[in-house]
Scaffold this motif. Structure first.
Motif, PDB file in Angstrom:
ATOM      1  N   ARG A  13       1.082  -1.264  -0.365  1.00 20.41           N
ATOM      2  CA  ARG A  13       0.007  -0.174   0.110  1.00 20.41           C
ATOM      3  C   ARG A  13       1.045   1.040  -0.159  1.00 20.41           C
ATOM      4  O   ARG A  13       0.170   2.301   0.524  1.00 20.41           O
ATOM      5  N   THR A  14       2.141   1.004  -0.565  1.00 19.16           N
ATOM      6  CA  THR A  14       3.139   1.859   0.199  1.00 19.16           C
ATOM      7  C   THR A  14       2.941   3.088  -0.936  1.00 19.16           C
ATOM      8  O   THR A  14       3.120   4.316  -0.761  1.00 19.16           O
ATOM      9  N   SER A  15       2.577   3.384  -2.201  1.00 17.29           N
ATOM     10  CA  SER A  15       2.614   4.562  -3.194  1.00 17.29           C
ATOM     11  C   SER A  15       0.747   4.157  -4.067  1.00 17.29           C
ATOM     12  O   SER A  15       0.650   3.313  -4.115  1.00 17.29           O
ATOM     13  N   GLU A  16       0.761   5.088  -4.403  1.00 23.56           N
ATOM     14  CA  GLU A  16      -0.336   5.698  -5.477  1.00 23.56           C
ATOM     15  C   GLU A  16      -0.181   3.899  -6.742  1.00 23.56           C
ATOM     16  O   GLU A  16      -1.043   3.205  -7.203  1.00 23.56           O
ATOM     17  N   SER A  17       1.030   4.081  -7.309  1.00 27.83           N
ATOM     18  CA  SER A  17       1.397   2.826  -7.866  1.00 27.83           C
ATOM     19  C   SER A  17       1.862   1.187  -7.778  1.00 27.83           C
ATOM     20  O   SER A  17       1.034   0.466  -8.596  1.00 27.83           O
ATOM     21  N   MET A  18       1.426   0.790  -6.993  1.00 24.31           N
ATOM     22  CA  MET A  18       1.669  -0.138  -5.795  1.00 24.31           C
ATOM     23  C   MET A  18       0.130  -0.222  -5.418  1.00 24.31           C
ATOM     24  O   MET A  18       0.268  -1.769  -5.689  1.00 24.31           O
ATOM     25  N   ARG A  19      -0.638   0.575  -5.588  1.00 25.38           N
ATOM     26  CA  ARG A  19      -2.328   0.086  -4.540  1.00 25.38           C
ATOM     27  C   ARG A  19      -2.450  -0.443  -6.161  1.00 25.38           C
ATOM     28  O   ARG A  19      -3.728  -1.405  -6.259  1.00 25.38           O
ATOM     29  N   SER A  20      -2.544   0.143  -6.914  1.00 28.33           N
ATOM     30  CA  SER A  20      -2.696   0.084  -8.820  1.00 28.33           C
ATOM     31  C   SER A  20      -2.360  -1.347  -8.896  1.00 28.33           C
ATOM     32  O   SER A  20      -3.339  -2.167  -9.651  1.00 28.33           O
ATOM     33  N   VAL A  22      -2.296  -4.241  -7.593  1.00 30.86           N
ATOM     34  CA  VAL A  22      -2.121  -5.186  -6.732  1.00 30.86           C
ATOM     35  C   VAL A  22      -3.815  -4.949  -6.318  1.00 30.86           C
ATOM     36  O   VAL A  22      -4.677  -5.933  -5.870  1.00 30.86           O
ATOM     37  N   ARG A  23      -4.568  -3.947  -7.213  1.00 35.37           N
ATOM     38  CA  ARG A  23      -5.718  -3.536  -7.400  1.00 35.37           C
ATOM     39  C   ARG A  23      -6.778  -5.135  -7.560  1.00 35.37           C
ATOM     40  O   ARG A  23      -6.302  -5.333  -8.684  1.00 35.37           O
ATOM     41  N   GLU A  24      -7.830  -5.164  -6.700  1.00 34.11           N
ATOM     42  CA  GLU A  24      -8.642  -6.910  -7.646  1.00 34.11           C
ATOM     43  C   GLU A  24      -9.491  -6.472  -8.432  1.00 34.11           C
ATOM     44  O   GLU A  24      -9.955  -7.466  -8.688  1.00 34.11           O
ATOM     45  N   THR A  25     -10.239  -5.480  -7.890  1.00 29.50           N
ATOM     46  CA  THR A  25     -11.166  -5.087  -8.462  1.00 29.50           C
ATOM     47  C   THR A  25     -11.208  -3.771  -9.300  1.00 29.50           C
ATOM     48  O   THR A  25     -11.012  -3.282  -8.794  1.00 29.50           O
ATOM     49  N   HIS A  26     -11.829  -3.580 -10.354  1.00 28.04           N
ATOM     50  CA  HIS A  26     -11.744  -2.371 -11.416  1.00 28.04           C
ATOM     51  C   HIS A  26     -13.323  -2.082 -11.937  1.00 28.04           C
ATOM     52  O   HIS A  26     -13.729  -3.154 -12.520  1.00 28.04           O
ATOM     53  N   LEU A  27     -13.413  -1.187 -12.083  1.00 26.87           N
ATOM     54  CA  LEU A  27     -14.405   0.190 -12.713  1.00 26.87           C
ATOM     55  C   LEU A  27     -13.963   0.162 -13.367  1.00 26.87           C
ATOM     56  O   LEU A  27     -13.247   0.860 -14.039  1.00 26.87           O
ATOM     57  N   GLN A  28     -14.463   0.067 -15.259  1.00 31.72           N
ATOM     58  CA  GLN A  28     -15.035   0.597 -16.172  1.00 31.72           C
ATOM     59  C   GLN A  28     -15.957   1.120 -17.498  1.00 31.72           C
ATOM     60  O   GLN A  28     -17.066   0.705 -16.285  1.00 31.72           O
ATOM     61  N   LYS A  29     -15.663   1.660 -17.919  1.00 34.15           N
ATOM     62  CA  LYS A  29     -16.549   2.309 -18.639  1.00 34.15           C
ATOM     63  C   LYS A  29     -17.610   2.152 -19.579  1.00 34.15           C
ATOM     64  O   LYS A  29     -18.906   1.631 -19.513  1.00 34.15           O
TER      65      LYS A  29
END
Length: 325
Positions: A13-20, A22-29
Motif C-alpha cells: 500500500r506504499t504508493s498509488e502505483s503499488m496500490r494500482s 495489486v488492485r483486485e477489482t476494476h471499474l470500467q466505462k
C-alpha cells in the motif's frame, strides 16, 4: 522487535502505483449503463427535482444525450418512457408508436454503437400506477403477462437489443421468451429484473417516471427486503425460464444478495444503482458532507466487488469522467 513475527501487509500500500498494481477489482466505462427518461412533445428537457443532473427529454433532445454517452465511452442505455396518456391497461406500453418504441428507433438509427435496453413494464403507462392489470384491487398475474409479452415484442420490433422486464409477475421471463421466439426474435436476450425488492429507495424514480401507485403499494409482487433465500428462488426460476442476464435491484443495500446470486448462477449479473441511492449522495455532496467523486467510485466498485458485471446507474456519466481522469 526482532523476536516478533507478523505479516507486513502495508508493503503493498506504499504508493498509488503499488496500490494500482495489486488492485483486485476494476471499474470500467464498459461496465456502465445509463438510464434515460423519454417524454412526448418537443423541446422538453426537464430536470427531475429529486435527481439533480437527471432529465426527462423529448425525442429532439435525445440525440444530444446519446452523443454525450458515446463521447464518454458509455456503451449501454436503458430507456424508460413517460407517456402523455395513461389508461387502466397501459395501452401506450405496447403501442407501435409509443414513446419508448420511437426512442429506440431513433437511437438505433443514429447511434449504432450503443446497446439499447428496453425497460418492459406497465407501471408508467397505467392510470393506477401498478405493474399489471388490476381487478378488484388485485394485480392479476396471468392477464398481465399477455400485455407484457405484447410490450416486449413491440420493443423488439422497434430495434431494442435487450428486453429488460421489471414487473415481477410470476412467469414473466417464460412468457416473454416464448412470445419473442414466436415473433421471430430468438436472438434478442432478456435482462431479467430477477431480484427486485419492494424498496424505499425508489422514490425519486417515481418522480422521474410518473409511476407512483395510485393506491396501495407493490409489496404483493415485489420482494420483502428481509428475505435472502427468496432471492435465490426468484433468480433460479428466471434462469430456468430462459433469462440471459440477472438484475438485483436495489444494489447498495443488497450487496450480500448480489454476491450469492453471482456465486450460484453463471449468468452476467447486473446491479441497479437506484434513484434513492443516487439522490442521497447528490444531496450530501451539495451540502459538502461527502466527496462526491470518491464516494461514487467507492460505491460502484463495491458493486463490482460483490459480483456485478454491469451497473445501471444515474452516475454513469459522472463515473465515466472520473475513470478518465
Amino acid at each position: 522487535m526482532n523476536e516478533l513475527h507478523f505479516k507486513r501487509h502495508r508493503r503493498l500500500r506504499t504508493s498509488e502505483s503499488m496500490r494500482s498494481l495489486v488492485r483486485e477489482t476494476h471499474l470500467q466505462k464498459e461496465d456502465l449503463i445509463y438510464p434515460i427518461f423519454v417524454v412526448e412533445g418537443e423541446k422538453v428537457k426537464n430536470e427531475v427535482s429529486s435527481m439533480p443532473g437527471v432529465y426527462q427529454v423529448s425525442l429532439d433532445y435525445l440525440t444530444e444525450q446519446m452523443n454525450e454517452l458515446e463521447d464518454l465511452g458509455i456503451r449501454g442505455v436503458i430507456v424508460f418512457g413517460v407517456p402523455k396518456e395513461k389508461d387502466e391497461i397501459g395501452t401506450q406500453a405496447y403501442c407501435e408508436t409509443g414513446i419508448v418504441q420511437e426512442a429506440i428507433r431513433q437511437i438505433k438509427r443514429d447511434h449504432q454503437s450503443l446497446t439499447v435496453i428496453a425497460d418492459t413494464c406497465l407501471c408508467q403507462y397505467t392510470d393506477h400506477g401498478h405493474c399489471g392489470v388490476v381487478r378488484d384491487g388485485v394485480v392479476e398475474n396471468d392477464e398481465s403477462l399477455e400485455l407484457l409479452v405484447q410490450t416486449a415484442i413491440s420493443q423488439a420490433k422497434a430495434g431494442a437489443d435487450i428486453i429488460a422486464p421489471s414487473n415481477m409477475m410470476d412467469g414473466f421471463v417464460a412468457a416473454i421468451r416464448k412470445g419473442l421466439d414466436e415473433a421471430g426474435f430468438v436472438h434478442v436476450p432478456i435482462m431479467s429484473y430477477a431480484v427486485k425488492y419492494a424498496s424505499s429507495f425508489y422514490g425519486p424514480f417515481r418522480d422521474a417516471a410518473h409511476s407512483s401507485p395510485q393506491f396501495g403499494d407493490r409489496k404483493e409482487y415485489q420482494m420483502d427486503p428481509a428475505n435472502r433465500l427468496e432471492a435465490i428462488r426468484e433468480a433460479e426460476s428466471d434462469v430456468e425460464e430462459g433469462a440471459d442476464f440477472l438484475i438485483v435491484k436495489p444494489s447498495l443495500a443488497y450487496l450480500d444478495v448480489m454476491r450469492e446470486v453471482k456465486d450460484r448462477f453463471n449468468l452476467p449479473l447486473v446491479a441497479y444503482n437506484v434513484s434513492g441511492e443516487y439522490s442521497m449522495i447528490k444531496a450530501a455532496a451539495a451540502n459538502g458532507w461527502v466527496n462526491e467523486r470518491e464516494i461514487v467510485l467507492e460505491k460502484l466498485t463495491s458493486m463490482k466487488r460483490a459480483g456485478a458485471d454491469l451497473i445501471i446507474t444515474y452516475f454513469a456519466k459522472d463515473a465515466a469522467r472520473y475513470i478518465s481522469e
